[in-house]
Design an enzyme around this catalytic site. Structure first.
Site, PDB file in Angstrom:
ATOM      1  N   VAL A 158       0.807  -1.226   0.000  1.00 22.42           N
ATOM      2  CA  VAL A 158       0.000   0.000   0.000  1.00 22.42           C
ATOM      3  C   VAL A 158       0.841   1.278   0.000  1.00 22.42           C
ATOM      4  O   VAL A 158       0.314   2.365   0.188  1.00 22.42           O
ATOM      5  CB  VAL A 158      -0.991   0.028   1.194  1.00 22.42           C
ATOM      6  CG1 VAL A 158      -1.940  -1.148   1.132  1.00 22.42           C
ATOM      7  CG2 VAL A 158      -0.247   0.063   2.523  1.00 22.42           C
ATOM      8  N   LYS A 159       2.127   1.151  -0.217  1.00 24.14           N
ATOM      9  CA  LYS A 159       3.002   2.319  -0.200  1.00 24.14           C
ATOM     10  C   LYS A 159       3.113   2.933  -1.593  1.00 24.14           C
ATOM     11  O   LYS A 159       2.598   2.409  -2.572  1.00 24.14           O
ATOM     12  CB  LYS A 159       4.395   1.934   0.331  1.00 24.14           C
ATOM     13  CG  LYS A 159       4.371   1.306   1.708  1.00 24.14           C
ATOM     14  CD  LYS A 159       3.659   2.177   2.729  1.00 24.14           C
ATOM     15  CE  LYS A 159       3.821   1.705   4.142  1.00 24.14           C
ATOM     16  NZ  LYS A 159       2.853   0.820   4.664  1.00 24.14           N
TER      17      LYS A 159
END
Length: 183
Positions: A158-159
């Site tokens: 999710v970065k």
């Protein structure tokens, strides 16, 4: 190239990792980069590279738990700081500094950068000798990232640069870089 890595037997610490570290450092404007299995490990290794144990670690509560866990792993008291309601980053003006403060983890929140210059000014004003770790897990491509004494990035799904998992530490200090390599 991925198949080449599998076929070579180098799953970690091989020539492709070294190439990635060099290109990453160049991309973010740092002299050195060290790859880790996660940003959590990277945070822990940063504290160990500076030889810090005990004292206080300040971080905002509005972050992933790793920022607090690494303090506990290194025998530190974790002190939570307020965040700025506009940026959701640590509020430098209400920073709960004490003479026991050894580490501040300034979290760049969702592409917004923590005001590290203001954090430094407040520490200098109060005579606090400290290490600022910039947790840039959510700020990979944000202009101006990288003002911490040492910077940690995440490659988790999710970065801003998801490549599965992993972390990277960047520094301009050759002595710290060499310690990171041994750790």
């Amino acid at each position: 190239e991925l198949k080449e890595c599998y076929d070579s037997g180098w799953w970690s610490f091989g020539p492709k990792v070294k190439e990635f570290e060099e290109k990453f450092a160049e991309r973010v404007g740092a002299k050195y980069a060290v790859a880790c299995n996660s940003a959590t490990s990277a945070l822990d290794v940063c504290i160990k590279a500076y030889g810090i144990t005990g004292g206080e670690l300040i971080t905002p509560a509005f972050t992933f738990t790793s920022d607090a866990h690494v303090g506990e792993w290194n025998g530190m008291e974790v002190v939570f700081a307020d965040i700025d309601s506009d940026t959701f980053c640590i509020d430098p003006w209400t920073l709960p500094l004490s003479q026991n403060t050894k580490v501040i983890i300034a979290v760049d929140c969702h592409g917004r950068l923590a005001d590290i210059d203001a954090i430094r000014m407040k520490c200098i004003k109060e005579g606090i000798n400290h290490l600022i770790i910039e947790d840039a897990a959510h700020a990979m491509h944000t202009p101006g990232v990288g003002k911490g004494d040492i910077v940690v990035y995440s490659f988790q799904a999710v970065k801003s640069m998801p490549i599965g998992d992993g972390g990277m530490i960047t520094t301009n200090d050759e002595k710290i870089y060499n310690r990171l390599r041994t750790l």
